[in-house]
Design an enzyme around this catalytic site. Structure first.
Site, PDB file in Angstrom:
ATOM      1  CB  THR A  42      -0.497  -0.089   1.459  1.00 45.27           C
ATOM      2  OG1 THR A  42      -0.168  -0.016   2.627  1.00 45.27           O
ATOM      3  CG2 THR A  42      -1.873  -1.802   1.216  1.00 45.27           C
ATOM      4  CG  HIS A 146       9.777  -0.722  18.279  1.00 44.81           C
ATOM      5  ND1 HIS A 146      10.249  -2.607  18.292  1.00 44.81           N
ATOM      6  CD2 HIS A 146      10.857  -0.522  17.937  1.00 44.81           C
ATOM      7  CE1 HIS A 146      11.539  -2.602  18.084  1.00 44.81           C
ATOM      8  NE2 HIS A 146      11.725  -1.667  17.738  1.00 44.81           N
ATOM      9  CG  ASP A 156      16.103  -2.654  18.959  1.00 40.48           C
ATOM     10  OD1 ASP A 156      14.909  -2.243  19.120  1.00 40.48           O
ATOM     11  OD2 ASP A 156      16.273  -3.667  17.703  1.00 40.48           O
ATOM     12  CD  GLU A 194      11.380  -0.435  13.835  1.00 44.83           C
ATOM     13  OE1 GLU A 194      12.548   0.518  14.539  1.00 44.83           O
ATOM     14  OE2 GLU A 194      11.829  -1.593  14.875  1.00 44.83           O
ATOM     15  CD  GLU A 195      13.107  -4.514  14.938  1.00 42.14           C
ATOM     16  OE1 GLU A 195      13.642  -3.930  14.631  1.00 42.14           O
ATOM     17  OE2 GLU A 195      14.017  -4.535  16.292  1.00 42.14           O
ATOM     18  CD  GLU A 203       0.881   0.930   5.876  1.00 37.87           C
ATOM     19  OE1 GLU A 203       0.391   1.840   5.662  1.00 37.87           O
ATOM     20  OE2 GLU A 203       2.210   1.375   5.188  1.00 37.87           O
ATOM     21  CG  ASP A 223      14.118   1.781  17.960  1.00 33.25           C
ATOM     22  OD1 ASP A 223      14.269   0.412  18.278  1.00 33.25           O
ATOM     23  OD2 ASP A 223      13.987   1.732  17.475  1.00 33.25           O
ATOM     24  CG  HIS A 323      17.929  -6.989  15.273  1.00 34.32           C
ATOM     25  ND1 HIS A 323      17.869  -6.076  14.395  1.00 34.32           N
ATOM     26  CD2 HIS A 323      18.092  -6.028  15.852  1.00 34.32           C
ATOM     27  CE1 HIS A 323      17.251  -5.078  14.427  1.00 34.32           C
ATOM     28  NE2 HIS A 323      16.972  -4.665  15.854  1.00 34.32           N
TER      29      HIS A 323
END
Length: 520
Positions: A42, A146, A156, A194-195, A203, A223, A323
Site C-alpha cells: 500500500t 515499538h 531492542d 517496526e522491525e 501506516e 526505540d 538482534h
C-alpha cells in the site's frame, strides 16, 4: 552477511558474552534488507481494510534471498575461499587470510544455503493511549516505542518498552491522585511491526496524516533505552535542540564514576564523552536519519522528532548482540544496567521533555539552532561542490540568501517573544502555530529526487546512507550522482539538481515567511 569479530569481538574470543557484552561466535543478527518503510503493498496510503493492495510481484520487495550468519559459520566459508587476497582493509579477525574469490579454493567445492523465508500477509496492531490536555486538547505531544522484537528483544525494544510502561504509569498515577492534566494532550504509542520496515508507525502517520500535520507538536521516540552505558545519544530535529539540552541538564547522572569526578548530570557526561566537534563545550546532537518510528513524523509530515538512548563508547560499532538470540534480559540486568539506573535516567529525560513540550505556554523551539544548522549545511555544499555547480552556470546565491532570510526572521521572531502578551490565549496560540509551521515548511509534497516517499528537504536521509542524516539529501545525492555519471548522462541530472535547488530555496523562504504575520 555476518558480523566480523574485528568489529564485534575486538578483545578476542575469551572476552565475549557471558564475560562481556561482545558478540560470541554463534551469534547472528536478524534484520530486514527491504529498503523503504511501511506496508509494501500500500505505498503512500494506509494499510486499512478499505485499502487497495498492489500485487506482490509489483511491490518493491527484495528478489534475492538474503541470510545473516554467525562469524563462526562465516569462517567455514571464508577459510575455503579462492581467488585473490583481499585488500588489507578487508581483512578481519577470523584467523585466516581473506580472499575475494570468485569461487572456492578447490574445484568442485560448493556452498549450499537453505533459506526458508516466506512472504505472508498478517495483521499488526498499534496500542495508543491518551491523556487529554485541559487547555489545548487538540495539540498532541506524542511518545512512541515499538512493541515487536526480532528475537528476545532484551534491549531492542524491551528496554524502551519498560521505560514507556513506567512513564505512562507515573503520568496516569499523577492524574488519578492529583487531577493533573497537561496543557496539551499526551499520546502514548506502542508501535507494531517496526522491525519490518516500521510498518505500524508509518501506516498510522499515513492514516492520520491530516490531523497530525495540523495538530502534533512533537514526536518523542525511544526505540531502546540503552545499547550501552557510556553516554547519552540523541538524534533530533534542530528545532528541539534547546529542549533536549535543558532536559539533559536536569537529569541526575546514573553513572557513579562520573558523579565522583564532578559530572552530576546526564548533560555533563554527554558533553565530555561525546562533544560536538564544532562546539567542544556542547554535546553532539546528531541529526535525525532513519531506522525507527520517527521517520513518518519527521520526514513525511514535518513534525519535529527526536530519539534518545544510552549508548556505547566511541570505538564500539553498534550494540554487539543487537538482534541476536543473546539480546536477553540477562544481558541488560547483569552487564549493561545493574539496578536499572540508566533505564531510569532515560525514562526521566523522556518524561521531562514530554512535560516541557506539553506544559510550556510558548513552545520551546530552537529557531536559532535550526538557522545555524542550515547555514553549516549550505556552507558544506558550497565548499564541497561549489566549483562543480559553477561549471554549469548555476548560482547558489538565491539558496544561501534564503537561508539568511530564515536566520533573520528567526532573530526578529525571538525578539518579539520578549514582549509577548502571555495573558492572551489567542496571541499565544498564534505564536505557537507559527512555531509549529516551521518544520512543516520544509515538506515538499513531490518528495526528493529518486526518493518520492520522503518529503523533508533538509533532514531526510540520503539514499546512499539511510541510517544517518545528510542535510539537503536531495541536493547532495544528485551532486554525488553527477560526479559518478558518464558525461552523456549528466544533462538530465543537472536538470534534476536545478529543479530541486529551486524547490528547496522556495521552502526556505516559506519557513522564513511563516514566522511573520504577513501573507507576502
Amino acid at each position: 552477511m555476518y558480523s566480523d569479530p574485528a568489529d564485534y569481538a575486538p578483545a578476542g574470543p575469551d572476552f565475549v558474552y557471558p564475560h562481556s557484552s561482545y558478540m560470541p561466535p554463534s551469534a547472528s543478527p536478524f534484520g530486514t534488507v527491504k529498503l523503504g518503510d511501511g506496508d509494501p503493498l500500500t505505498p503512500f496510503y494506509p494499510a486499512i481494510e478499505s485499502a487497495f493492495r498492489i500485487p506482490e510481484e509489483e511491490a518493491s520487495l527484495p528478489k534475492i534471498p538474503a541470510q545473516s550468519i554467525s562469524y563462526d559459520d562465516a569462517w567455514q566459508i571464508l577459510s575455503r575461499m579462492g581467488g585473490a587476497v583481499a585488500p588489507a582493509s578487508w581483512q578481519g579477525n577470523l584467523n585466516n587470510t581473506y580472499h575475494t574469490g570468485p569461487g572456492l579454493a578447490h574445484p568442485g567445492w560448493k556452498v549450499n544455503v537453505d533459506v526458508n523465508n516466506n512472504n505472508t500477509q498478517t495483521t499488526t496492531y498499534n496500542v495508543v493511549g491518551v491523556i487529554t490536555g485541559h487547555e489545548e486538547p487538540d495539540r498532541y505531544v506524542i511518545l512512541g516505542n515499538h512493541l515487536d522484537a526480532w528475537l528476545f528483544g532484551g534491549l531492542d525494544p524491551n528496554s524502551g518498552t519498560a521505560a514507556m510502561l513506567e512513564l505512562s504509569r507515573v503520568f496516569v498515577h499523577l492524574r488519578n491522585e492529583t487531577g493533573w492534566r497537561p496543557r496539551r494532550s499526551l499520546v502514548f504509542c506502542g508501535w507494531g511491526a517496526e522491525e519490518y520496515m516500521a510498518v505500524g508507525s508509518t501506516e498510522w502517520t499515513q492514516q492520520f496524516a491530516k490531523q497530525l500535520s495540523d495538530r502534533a507538536v512533537a514526536y518523542l521516540n525511544v526505540d531502546m533505552a540503552l545499547e550501552g552505558n557510556y553516554t547519552l545519544r540523541t538524534m533530533s530535529s534542530p528545532l528541539l535542540t534547546d529542549a533536549v539540552f535543558e532536559s539533559a541538564k536536569k537529569i541526575p547522572n546514573p553513572d557513579p564514576a562520573e558523579v565522583m569526578v564532578g559530572r552530576k548530570s546526564v548533560y555533563t557526561t554527554w558533553a565530555a564523552r561525546r562533544p560536538d566537534p564544532l562546539q567542544p563545550d556542547t554535546p553532539l546532537l546528531q541529526a535525525i536519519g532513519s531506522g525507527s518510528d520517527y521517520m513518518g513524523f519527521q520526514h513525511n509530515l514535518g513534525i519535529p522528532s527526536m530519539d534518545i538512548c544510552y549508548t556505547h563508547d566511541n570505538s564500539t560499532i553498534g550494540e554487539p548482540m543487537y538482534h541476536t538470540l543473546y539480546e536477553t534480559f540477562a544481558v541488560v540486568d547483569e552487564i549493561y544496567d545493574k539496578g536499572f539506573h540508566f533505564h531510569s535516567a532515560v525514562a526521566a529525560m523522556w518524561g521531562d521533555l514530554a512535560v516541557v513540550l506539553s506544559e510550556s505556554k510558548v513552545l520551546p523551539f530552537s529557531l536559532v539552532s535550526y538557522a545555524a544548522f542550515i547555514k553549516r549545511a549550505q556552507d558544506h555544499i558550497a565548499q564541497r561542490y561549489g566549483d562543480l555547480i559553477r561549471s554549469q552556470n548555476i548560482t547558489l546565491k538565491y539558496f544561501t540568501d534564503a537561508g539568511q532570510t530564515f536566520n533573520t526572521s528567526a532573530f526578529i521572531f525571538n525578539k518579539a517573544l520578549e514582549s509577548l502578551d502571555l495573558k492572551s490565549p489567542l496571541v499565544v496560540r498564534r505564536v505557537n502555530d507559527q512555531l509549529m509551521m516551521v518544520e512543516r515548511s520544509f515538506i515538499d509534497p513531490r518528495g526528493l529526487p529518486k526518493q518520492p516517499e520522503l518529503n523533508h528537504v533538509i533532514t531526510a536521509p540520503s539514499k546512499n546512507d539511510a541510517y544517518s542524516s545528510t542535510a539537503f539529501a536531495g541536493l547532495v545525492d544528485t551532486l554525488a550522482d553527477i560526479e559518478e555519471a558518464a558525461e552523456e548522462d549528466r544533462q538530465h541530472l543537472w536538470r534534476t539538481f536545478a529543479e530541486h535547488l529551486a524547490a528547496v530555496t522556495h521552502l526556505l523562504e516559506t519557513a522564513a515567511k511563516v514566522l511573520s504575520g504577513d501573507l507576502w
